[in-house]
Design a protein around this motif. Structure first.
Motif, PDB file in Angstrom:
ATOM      1  N   LEU A  12      26.693  56.535 -25.035  1.00  0.00           N
ATOM      2  CA  LEU A  12      26.880  55.377 -24.105  1.00  0.00           C
ATOM      3  C   LEU A  12      26.221  54.370 -24.477  1.00  0.00           C
ATOM      4  O   LEU A  12      26.625  52.940 -24.425  1.00  0.00           O
ATOM      5  CB  LEU A  12      26.685  55.971 -22.639  1.00  0.00           C
ATOM      6  N   HIS A  13      25.132  54.361 -24.803  1.00  0.00           N
ATOM      7  CA  HIS A  13      24.256  53.071 -25.361  1.00  0.00           C
ATOM      8  C   HIS A  13      24.917  52.313 -26.627  1.00  0.00           C
ATOM      9  O   HIS A  13      24.749  51.274 -26.538  1.00  0.00           O
ATOM     10  CB  HIS A  13      22.621  53.551 -25.502  1.00  0.00           C
ATOM     11  N   ALA A  14      25.387  53.148 -27.391  1.00  0.00           N
ATOM     12  CA  ALA A  14      26.143  52.593 -28.408  1.00  0.00           C
ATOM     13  C   ALA A  14      27.441  51.690 -28.002  1.00  0.00           C
ATOM     14  O   ALA A  14      27.612  50.830 -28.841  1.00  0.00           O
ATOM     15  CB  ALA A  14      26.445  53.805 -29.606  1.00  0.00           C
ATOM     16  N   GLU A  15      27.914  52.442 -27.233  1.00  0.00           N
ATOM     17  CA  GLU A  15      29.148  51.674 -26.609  1.00  0.00           C
ATOM     18  C   GLU A  15      28.743  50.436 -26.001  1.00  0.00           C
ATOM     19  O   GLU A  15      29.434  49.377 -26.062  1.00  0.00           O
ATOM     20  CB  GLU A  15      29.797  52.516 -25.794  1.00  0.00           C
ATOM     21  N   PHE A  16      27.644  50.505 -25.215  1.00  0.00           N
ATOM     22  CA  PHE A  16      27.389  49.358 -24.559  1.00  0.00           C
ATOM     23  C   PHE A  16      26.959  48.150 -25.665  1.00  0.00           C
ATOM     24  O   PHE A  16      27.142  47.113 -25.403  1.00  0.00           O
ATOM     25  CB  PHE A  16      26.268  49.522 -23.423  1.00  0.00           C
ATOM     26  N   GLU A  17      26.139  48.489 -26.653  1.00  0.00           N
ATOM     27  CA  GLU A  17      25.613  47.610 -27.587  1.00  0.00           C
ATOM     28  C   GLU A  17      26.934  47.058 -28.163  1.00  0.00           C
ATOM     29  O   GLU A  17      26.957  45.849 -28.608  1.00  0.00           O
ATOM     30  CB  GLU A  17      24.885  48.208 -28.606  1.00  0.00           C
ATOM     31  N   GLN A  18      27.910  48.092 -28.424  1.00  0.00           N
ATOM     32  CA  GLN A  18      29.139  47.233 -29.068  1.00  0.00           C
ATOM     33  C   GLN A  18      29.689  46.024 -28.203  1.00  0.00           C
ATOM     34  O   GLN A  18      30.302  45.396 -28.676  1.00  0.00           O
ATOM     35  CB  GLN A  18      30.009  48.551 -29.563  1.00  0.00           C
ATOM     36  N   ALA A  23      31.198  40.859 -26.669  1.00  0.00           N
ATOM     37  CA  ALA A  23      31.246  39.749 -25.787  1.00  0.00           C
ATOM     38  C   ALA A  23      30.613  38.320 -26.232  1.00  0.00           C
ATOM     39  O   ALA A  23      31.179  37.380 -26.022  1.00  0.00           O
ATOM     40  CB  ALA A  23      30.767  40.292 -24.629  1.00  0.00           C
ATOM     41  N   GLU A  24      29.503  38.696 -26.967  1.00  0.00           N
ATOM     42  CA  GLU A  24      28.834  37.627 -27.669  1.00  0.00           C
ATOM     43  C   GLU A  24      29.525  36.835 -28.762  1.00  0.00           C
ATOM     44  O   GLU A  24      29.616  35.523 -28.666  1.00  0.00           O
ATOM     45  CB  GLU A  24      27.318  38.013 -28.253  1.00  0.00           C
ATOM     46  N   ALA A  25      30.357  37.405 -29.358  1.00  0.00           N
ATOM     47  CA  ALA A  25      31.355  37.034 -30.401  1.00  0.00           C
ATOM     48  C   ALA A  25      32.312  36.195 -29.893  1.00  0.00           C
ATOM     49  O   ALA A  25      32.685  35.366 -30.375  1.00  0.00           O
ATOM     50  CB  ALA A  25      31.627  38.100 -31.425  1.00  0.00           C
ATOM     51  N   SER A  26      32.765  36.799 -28.807  1.00  0.00           N
ATOM     52  CA  SER A  26      34.122  35.981 -28.078  1.00  0.00           C
ATOM     53  C   SER A  26      33.585  34.953 -27.492  1.00  0.00           C
ATOM     54  O   SER A  26      34.265  33.758 -27.510  1.00  0.00           O
ATOM     55  CB  SER A  26      34.661  37.010 -27.131  1.00  0.00           C
ATOM     56  N   SER A  27      32.531  34.759 -26.677  1.00  0.00           N
ATOM     57  CA  SER A  27      31.830  33.807 -26.126  1.00  0.00           C
ATOM     58  C   SER A  27      31.674  32.570 -27.353  1.00  0.00           C
ATOM     59  O   SER A  27      31.738  31.413 -27.027  1.00  0.00           O
ATOM     60  CB  SER A  27      30.517  33.968 -25.507  1.00  0.00           C
ATOM     61  N   GLN A  28      31.150  33.037 -28.404  1.00  0.00           N
ATOM     62  CA  GLN A  28      30.801  32.076 -29.571  1.00  0.00           C
ATOM     63  C   GLN A  28      31.944  31.364 -30.031  1.00  0.00           C
ATOM     64  O   GLN A  28      32.029  30.331 -30.143  1.00  0.00           O
ATOM     65  CB  GLN A  28      30.104  32.733 -30.467  1.00  0.00           C
ATOM     66  N   PHE A  29      33.008  32.121 -30.243  1.00  0.00           N
ATOM     67  CA  PHE A  29      34.333  31.878 -30.690  1.00  0.00           C
ATOM     68  C   PHE A  29      34.824  30.617 -29.535  1.00  0.00           C
ATOM     69  O   PHE A  29      35.376  29.553 -30.096  1.00  0.00           O
ATOM     70  CB  PHE A  29      35.431  32.893 -30.817  1.00  0.00           C
TER      71      PHE A  29
END
Length: 186
Positions: A12-18, A23-29
């Motif tokens: 679950l932690h790995a899914e959260f990190e992904q 989300a950060e990449a989308s926001s940056q775009f």
């Protein structure tokens, strides 16, 4: 709890990190692509991007309509978009609804949404945009006591600092407020 997630639920932690990376990449775009100059700022909400994209895609002779939260016209984070709509004459109408009659059954009854209509550069036929607020059903849009028009100059007069949309329950309220503000400036 998130810190402990890597030990207690590593998958679950790995899914959260992904999801966080996406989300950060989308926001940056959104912020850096140049595609959303008016709505791609601050805390970006996808409905604002949807509205700006709709506007971008209108042909010069076309119109588009979409259903978005009413904050598109009233929130501080969308004020530049709304100002641009009114200043250029792109805004045709904004019809605000409360979901009390469960037009959208799965949406909370307190949620407000609007039917937003925008026009291309050569399809702008009117001086001001049409508004209705606090509608509960589509029949409310035909009520001449509730429906009113505001020009860009009216909006600048009523909300000179934010240039967001003023909200009125009736045509009479809008006309009275405009008359007061013309006599007694902010």
């Amino acid at each position: 709890l998130i810190k402990g997630l890597s030990r207690s639920y590593p998958e679950l932690h790995a899914e959260f990190e992904q999801a966080l990376r996406e989300a950060e990449a989308s926001s940056q775009f959104v912020r850096e692509s140049g595609h959303f100059p008016l709505c791609g700022q601050g805390d970006v909400n996808t409905y604002t991007l949807f509205a700006e994209l709709n506007r971008t895609l209108i042909s010069a002779l076309g119109r588009t309509g979409c259903i978005v939260p009413s904050g598109i016209a009233t929130d501080d984070t969308t004020k530049e978009f709304f100002q641009s709509l009114t200043d250029t004459g792109s805004l045709v109408s904004l019809f605000d609804f409360e979901n009390r009659n469960k037009i959208f059954p799965a949406v909370d009854s307190r949620m407000k949404f609007s039917l937003l209509t925008m026009a291309g550069a050569e399809a702008r036929l009117q001086e001001g945009a049409e508004f209705v607020f606090f509608a509960h059903e589509t029949a409310d849009l035909k009520d001449p006591e509730r429906r009113f028009s505001l020009t860009p100059e009216d909006i600048a007069l009523l909300n000179p600092n934010t240039r967001t949309c003023p909200i009125f329950r009736s045509k009479k309220d809008a006309e009275l407020t405009k008359a007061i503000y013309r006599r007694v400036p902010v």
